[in-house]
Design an enzyme around this catalytic site. Structure first.
Site, mmCIF file in Angstrom:
data_model
loop_
_atom_site.group_PDB
_atom_site.id
_atom_site.type_symbol
_atom_site.label_atom_id
_atom_site.label_comp_id
_atom_site.label_asym_id
_atom_site.label_seq_id
_atom_site.Cartn_x
_atom_site.Cartn_y
_atom_site.Cartn_z
ATOM 1 N N ASP A 72 0.866 -1.172 0.000
ATOM 2 C CA ASP A 72 0.000 0.000 0.000
ATOM 3 C C ASP A 72 0.911 1.234 0.000
ATOM 4 O O ASP A 72 2.144 1.121 -0.078
ATOM 5 C CB ASP A 72 -0.970 -0.041 1.193
ATOM 6 N N GLU A 125 -10.657 6.520 4.192
ATOM 7 C CA GLU A 125 -9.553 5.978 5.002
ATOM 8 C C GLU A 125 -9.572 6.506 6.440
ATOM 9 O O GLU A 125 -10.643 6.722 7.008
ATOM 10 C CB GLU A 125 -8.218 6.245 4.303
HETATM 11 C C1 BGC Z 1 -5.229 2.911 0.281
HETATM 12 C C2 BGC Z 1 -5.430 1.896 -0.832
HETATM 13 C C3 BGC Z 1 -5.314 2.577 -2.166
HETATM 14 C C4 BGC Z 1 -3.974 3.290 -2.242
HETATM 15 C C5 BGC Z 1 -3.723 3.974 -3.558
HETATM 16 C C6 BGC Z 1 -3.993 3.745 0.085
HETATM 17 O O1 BGC Z 1 -3.898 4.778 1.020
HETATM 18 O O2 BGC Z 1 -5.158 2.234 1.515
HETATM 19 O O3 BGC Z 1 -6.661 1.263 -0.693
HETATM 20 O O4 BGC Z 1 -5.464 1.634 -3.193
HETATM 21 O O5 BGC Z 1 -3.916 4.266 -1.214
HETATM 22 O O6 BGC Z 1 -4.447 5.132 -3.697
#
Ligand code: BGC
Length: 611
Positions: free
Chosen positions: A300, A487
């Site tokens: 991630d 998030e």
């Molecule tokens: C998230 C992911 C996402 C990635 C790319 C991260 O902060 O946890 O789910 O795919 O960012 O944007």
């Protein structure tokens, strides 16, 4: 089968179009032959690669900030991500042009290995204004309809390809057990079984036969325990036992692997304080060896610097999201690790093989560029019809006293209340147009109010803040809920300002009309069940509407009885905020707490009540 001579390497490389095998009689033989051919190609390319080229393949960057012109070539970049931040251009053709330009750079390198282009298309191609935006996964979970989930994923794949992508970071197959987590809505359900069923459908829909240019590689994320951290903290620690992980969290991943998912993203959380990114037992021994996953394990965001640098490569990570300043550091540190024997070349080779394998499976060596003919399919009405069906099927009827629903289309004087009724950004949640979502309308979307105006024959009054006091109305439809978030910004426990209850203003909208004796129907727009026990008591009807996306007009079609309610709760519904005092949410993970409504609850109109 055709052969072409690569001038730079002096090597004969097979350039077999997948159609070349379609004459085979037996489909299994075809797949086996294809697998063998791909493995041969992967091996032959790998033997030609320098260490720098291999590390380059393991690198993913944004198309802005992280790279400058020429970096794709000199740093041998393997993949590009589009996420929050600068857009590749205005229209879809501009997006395609930007990615074509980068692809040309990649193809101009010695080995001409094409790039993977990935995007957070998690409920439709939600990064593009004008795309079809589906209900977030929690709503898709409420539909319980795997055909619909598969169709939605097919459409997402077409619209993602139309904007230049061959890879999506979806589906999120978390099992959220605490509504305080800011990502509950990204997952289908707290039920492992339902998540398994919809995971399969989503991967089938996205990937199809993979080589088709209207399909994309899918990503199951976030491996593992993202939704089961203590107190629902994004990226926190989970204290689940190995047995709980095995029984409750791993089954959807087994299904994803069985369905041939191309990539899996590691999770930000720790397990008993060990970062998942560095968890060799789970990534290598469990996922890759025992479960037989042969695709790409991706970090991630900035996972390399955050979670142990080369430890994560040794644990089994294949590609690094080397964003926000990580690019040179990652490439130099991994190189030094290999040179000083702290990372084996065999591990690097395995990672690169997995990446090349997926590029071959996607047919990228044959078709590296976006298809301009797909652009006209973005947001077209047949796609929106499927999204509107999903909206209708996702609605869960929690209360309907005296059958006040369906609303009479002809004779009623209807007042629609609340800013969420007239704002497609608010109705769509986070990961819509931008990372944190928008509090304003966006292109192509229809609001909930639009649906009322379209479906009703009487005039609709709109009362944004419940100040209009239209107490002579036959019915007040009050649309309230959460503002968009994504998030950690949506966690409840960490001073984000988010609560598991309605804001005071929204509680007052309901009170104003219910106390005046108007028949009151509430539609809740939220990414998770909220504690609304008092409001449910106060009103005549209550509908959980989740985050419907761009086709908000589907809500009215059910409220007016053109269609019946079909949605069933994908989560147990909490009774009180006190239920959240412990580590767990009030769902079946902790059966000492009795939910207000059980998982699977949902009323529908009685026979004969449909219009
Ligand atoms: C998230 C992911 C996402 C990635 C790319 C991260 O902060 O946890 O789910 O795919 O960012 O944007």
């Amino acid at each position: 089968m055709s052969k072409s001579f690569n001038i730079i390497t002096g090597l004969f490389i097979f350039t077999i179009g997948f159609g070349a095998l379609s004459g085979c009689k037996n489909a299994n033989t075809e797949i086996v032959s294809l697998d063998i051919i791909i493995e041969q190609k992967v091996d032959s390319v790998l033997t030609l690669m320098t260490l720098e080229e291999k590390i380059g393949q393991m690198t993913q960057v944004r198309h802005f900030y992280d790279i400058q012109k020429g970096d794709v070539t000199t740093k041998f970049i393997g993949s590009v991500i589009h996420t929050n931040g600068l857009l590749p251009g205005d229209g879809a053709l501009d997006w395609q042009a930007r990615f074509t330009e980068l692809q040309k750079e990649a193809l101009s390198t010695r080995l001409g290995i094409p790039l993977l282009f990935g995007v957070d298309a998690v409920h439709g191609q939600n990064t593009f204004q004008g795309a079809t935006i589906f209900p977030h996964n929690i709503g898709m979970g409420a539909t319980g309809n795997s055909d619909l989930v598969e169709k939605a994923a097919q459409i997402t794949a077409i619209e993602a390809q139309a904007t230049g992508f061959n890879w999506v970071f979806s589906p999120c197959i978390a099992i959220p057990y605490n509504e305080q987590w800011g990502r509950v809505y990204e997952a289908f359900s707290e039920s492992t079984a339902l998540t398994q069923k919809l995971t399969r459908a989503s991967i089938r829909g996205h990937q199809g036969n993979l080589v088709d240019r209207t399909t994309v590689m899918a990503t199951a994320k976030h491996f593992i325990g993202d939704g089961s951290t203590d107190y629902g903290v994004e990226g926190g620690n989970t204290t689940l036992t190995a047995n709980q992980i095995n029984e409750r969290l791993l089954p959807p991943y087994r299904d994803a692997v069985a369905e041939g998912v191309g990539s899996i993203m590691a999770s930000f959380n720790t397990l008993n304080n060990e970062p998942l990114h560095a968890h060799k037992v789970l990534i290598t021994d469990t996922l890759k060896t025992k479960m037989g996953f042969d695709g790409i394990v991706l970090t991630d965001w900035r996972g390399y610097t955050k979670y142990g640098r080369n430890n994560i490569i040794n644990a089994g990570i294949d590609m690094v999201m080397a964003v926000d300043g990580d690019l040179d550091f990652f490439q130099a540190s991994l190189k030094s690790g290999v040179e000083h024997d702290s990372v084996s070349i065999e591990r690097v080779n395995d990672a690169v093989k997995r990446i090349l394998r997926q590029k071959y499976r996607l047919g990228l060596f044959d078709n590296p560029f976006p298809d301009a003919t797909l652009v006209s399919k973005i947001g077209r009405s047949s796609h929106r019809d499927v999204a509107r069906q999903a909206v209708r099927e996702s609605l869960v009827l929690l209360k309907n006293n005296n059958n006040v629903l369906p609303i009479d289309k002809v004779s009623s004087k209807i007042v629609v209340v609340g800013e969420h009724a007239n704002n497609s950004g608010l109705q769509s949640g986070g990961w819509t147009i931008s990372w944190q979502g928008k509090a304003e309308n966006y292109k192509g979307a229809r609001t909930i109010l639009d649906g009322f105006q379209k479906t009703s024959k009487s005039s609709i009054i709109y009362d944004k803040n419940a100040t209009g006091k239209h107490f002579d109305a036959d019915v007040a439809v009050i649309v309230v809920g959460e503002k968009p978030y994504a998030e950690f910004m949506g966690d409840v426990n960490t001073n984000t300002g988010f609560q598991l209850t309605l804001s005071e203003a929204h509680q007052n909208y309901i009170k104003t009309y219910a106390d005046a004796g108007v028949t009151t129907v509430v539609v809740l727009i939220s990414g998770r069940p909220l504690v609304v026990t008092n409001q449910i008591e106060k009103v005549d009807a209550f509908v959980a509407g989740w985050l419907p996306g761009s086709e908000g007009d589907g809500v009215a079609e059910v409220l007016f009885g053109d269609y019946n309610f079909k949605g069933k709760l994908p989560h147990s519904w909490p009774n009180s905020v006190d239920d959240y005092k412990g580590r767990f949410g009030p769902n079946y993970w902790d059966n000492t707490i009795k939910p207000l409504f059980n998982l699977g609850y949902g009323l529908s109109y009685e026979q004969g009540k449909l219009n």
